[in-house]
Design a protein around this motif. Structure first.
Motif, PDB file in Angstrom:
ATOM      1  N   THR A 436       0.821  -1.227   0.000  1.00 20.28           N
ATOM      2  CA  THR A 436       0.000   0.000   0.000  1.00 20.28           C
ATOM      3  C   THR A 436       0.849   1.270   0.000  1.00 20.28           C
ATOM      4  O   THR A 436       0.304   2.378   0.008  1.00 20.28           O
ATOM      5  N   GLY A 437       2.174   1.112  -0.013  1.00 16.42           N
ATOM      6  CA  GLY A 437       3.059   2.266  -0.082  1.00 16.42           C
ATOM      7  C   GLY A 437       3.334   2.948   1.233  1.00 16.42           C
ATOM      8  O   GLY A 437       3.975   4.004   1.274  1.00 16.42           O
ATOM      9  N   LYS A 438       2.877   2.369   2.327  1.00 13.88           N
ATOM     10  CA  LYS A 438       3.095   2.994   3.633  1.00 13.88           C
ATOM     11  C   LYS A 438       4.570   2.930   4.024  1.00 13.88           C
ATOM     12  O   LYS A 438       5.102   3.870   4.643  1.00 13.88           O
ATOM     13  N   LYS A 439       5.236   1.826   3.676  1.00 14.98           N
ATOM     14  CA  LYS A 439       6.666   1.661   3.963  1.00 14.98           C
ATOM     15  C   LYS A 439       7.333   0.966   2.782  1.00 14.98           C
ATOM     16  O   LYS A 439       6.671   0.251   2.008  1.00 14.98           O
ATOM     17  N   GLN A 440       8.628   1.153   2.675  1.00 11.49           N
ATOM     18  CA  GLN A 440       9.393   0.410   1.691  1.00 11.49           C
ATOM     19  C   GLN A 440       9.602  -1.021   2.208  1.00 11.49           C
ATOM     20  O   GLN A 440       9.578  -1.256   3.429  1.00 11.49           O
ATOM     21  N   PRO A 441       9.788  -1.998   1.307  1.00 11.05           N
ATOM     22  CA  PRO A 441       9.925  -3.398   1.731  1.00 11.05           C
ATOM     23  C   PRO A 441      10.945  -3.632   2.848  1.00 11.05           C
ATOM     24  O   PRO A 441      10.651  -4.338   3.813  1.00 11.05           O
ATOM     25  N   GLN A 442      12.128  -3.015   2.732  1.00 12.86           N
ATOM     26  CA  GLN A 442      13.150  -3.244   3.764  1.00 12.86           C
ATOM     27  C   GLN A 442      12.692  -2.741   5.124  1.00 12.86           C
ATOM     28  O   GLN A 442      12.812  -3.446   6.139  1.00 12.86           O
TER      29      GLN A 442
END
Length: 465
Positions: A436-442
């Protein structure tokens, strides 16, 4: 043997509020009219209990509802009719986590079951509870031949070379795809995607005319666990918690970040659609022809194929992995049966006799055909009913081949930790945050790994007391 202190069970009950559905996924509900053949063979009464006017009662708690419950009732009725020394009573206890919490509440009384079906991610807790009699005791006593059972299924439930429970219902995830949509997009419907890169290319081709129609994968922690194993990677430290109890999560490793980045890219590039956490939602979208690819349990195969009948052809393929991935495979999902040690010895032995009945080729053939779960017994595939079923549902060969092609190691045996249900929830939160774009995967996986590691540490302290 002393039971794990009540506060440990209470801690687990709190975790239960966060538990998710088991790895077995949704199951096919069609109830075929095939009955187990040759189930009249009597269990060894001498091993279970001396002949008596009153049979030994075995109370079995399970979590198979609906059509699955009907199949369970049929198995129990056949066993009870096959001999006079043991009578099994099967009682549905709700979901896996609900059943386990009920077991916790019954530990200080005689109201609990003789044996209980527990989802695979509850295995570490069952062992740590000190509430069980390992089935290895009965295996050793009569030299029961384990070689007739599937090694890759036994592998998950084997700890320190000892089998603690006997597998019952087993599944793994596969890729389902719409052959008609593949053909319409100019793709070869007989050559399904095998790698992450293949999935992206196929999804791009399909989405040219309908954005987002390429694929939809539910936000399910089980899928991330499987992607790790399929790349030969361990989810937690200390040999996936099998060499010694785990102390930290590795979900934020390069493997985890690479996997989630690929998944996020599919959604961000609008060739895949994020439909949230429910596999039922992605399944419905697939059956409605809204998406061309999805991931689901092998136990859902019959329901999916039957649901698409008359609408489109369903193809199946192995779980995809990166083109440069190390050798790996899939982890079995589902559940196994455990014998509780607060029951009389005769009752425990009687439960073991019933477990052996459930593992018979004829019994497993019936169970497989009526549920879609894998047979745990190799000889079940020699049953004519199973051969006929594979002819009717050739897609199931994909699931069988994937299981048999998996090489057993610490990664494919699967991770074990006492807080697995909660860890899975934290992983799902991380996936959701990334998609959802709230955080980057890492960053999302770093936070999940930290939370899981803290949960593991707290659990380990509780068990040590």
């Amino acid at each position: 043997m002393k039971h794990l202190k009540l506060r440990s069970f209470t801690a687990f009950a709190a975790i239960g509020a966060l538990m998710v559905t088991s790895a077995c996924g949704s199951t096919a509900s069609e109830n075929a009219n095939t009955a187990p053949a040759n189930t009249s063979e009597k269990p060894a009464a001498s091993a279970a209990a001396p002949a008596a006017s009153t049979p030994v009662k075995v109370l079995w708690w399970h979590s198979m509802g609906g059509e699955l419950g009907k199949a369970v009732d049929k198995l129990v009725a056949d066993f009870n009719a096959s001999q006079k020394d043991i009578q099994v009573e099967a009682v549905y206890q709700g979901s896996y986590d609900e059943s386990l919490n009920k077991m916790k509440a019954s530990m200080d009384s005689k109201s609990g079951p003789t044996m209980i079906q527990v989802f695979e991610i509850g295995s570490r807790f069952m062992i740590d509870s000190k509430a069980i009699t390992p089935v290895q005791k009965f295996i050793d006593a009569e030299k029961y031949d384990l070689s007739k059972l599937e090694e890759n299924i036994l592998g998950y439930y084997t700890f320190d070379g000892k089998l603690n429970s006997l597998p019952f219902n087993t599944s793994n995830p596969i890729l389902y795809y719409n052959k008609d949509m593949f053909k319409a997009a100019g793709l070869d419907p007989e050559k399904p995607p095998q790698t992450f890169e293949d999935v992206k290319k196929a999804a791009e081709a399909i989405s040219k005319t309908k954005p987002g129609a390429g694929a939809s994968f539910a936000i399910y922690g089980w899928f991330m666990e499987q992607f790790f194993a399929n790349q030969g990677a361990e989810l937690i430290d200390n040999g996936n918690g099998r060499t010694s109890p785990a102390t930290k999560s590795q979900v934020n490793s390069d493997i985890g970040v690479k996997t989630l980045t690929w998944w996020k890219d599919l959604v961000d590039s609008k060739v895949a659609t994020n439909l949230g956490r429910k596999t039922d939602d992605t399944k419905k979208a697939f059956l409605a022809g809204q998406v061309a690819m999805t991931l689901d349990s092998t136990a859902s195969l019959r329901g999916i194929v039957d649901g698409a009948n008359g609408k489109f052809q369903v193809g199946t393929a192995f779980l995809p992995k990166p083109a440069d991935a190390k050798e790996g495979g899939v982890i079995v999902g589902g559940a196994s049966n455990w014998i509780l040690n607060n029951k009389p010895e005769a009752e425990q032995k009687a439960a073991w006799e019933f477990m052996k009945f459930l593992a018979k080729p004829e019994t497993q053939a019936f169970w497989h055909i009526n549920t879609g779960y894998f047979p745990i017994t190799k000889a079940a595939y020699d049953q004519q009913s199973v051969k006929d079923n594979l002819t009717k549902y050739p897609q199931f060969k994909t699931a069988v081949d994937q299981l048999h092609n998996t090489k057993l190691n610490k990664a494919t045996q699967g991770a074990v930790m006492g807080v697995f249900p909660e860890a899975r929830q934290l992983t799902e939160t991380a996936i959701e945050e990334a998609l959802t774009g709230k955080k980057q995967p890492q960053a999302a996986l770093d936070d999940a790994a930290k939370g899981i590691s803290e949960k593991i540490a707290n659990y380990n302290k509780t068990v040590a007391k």
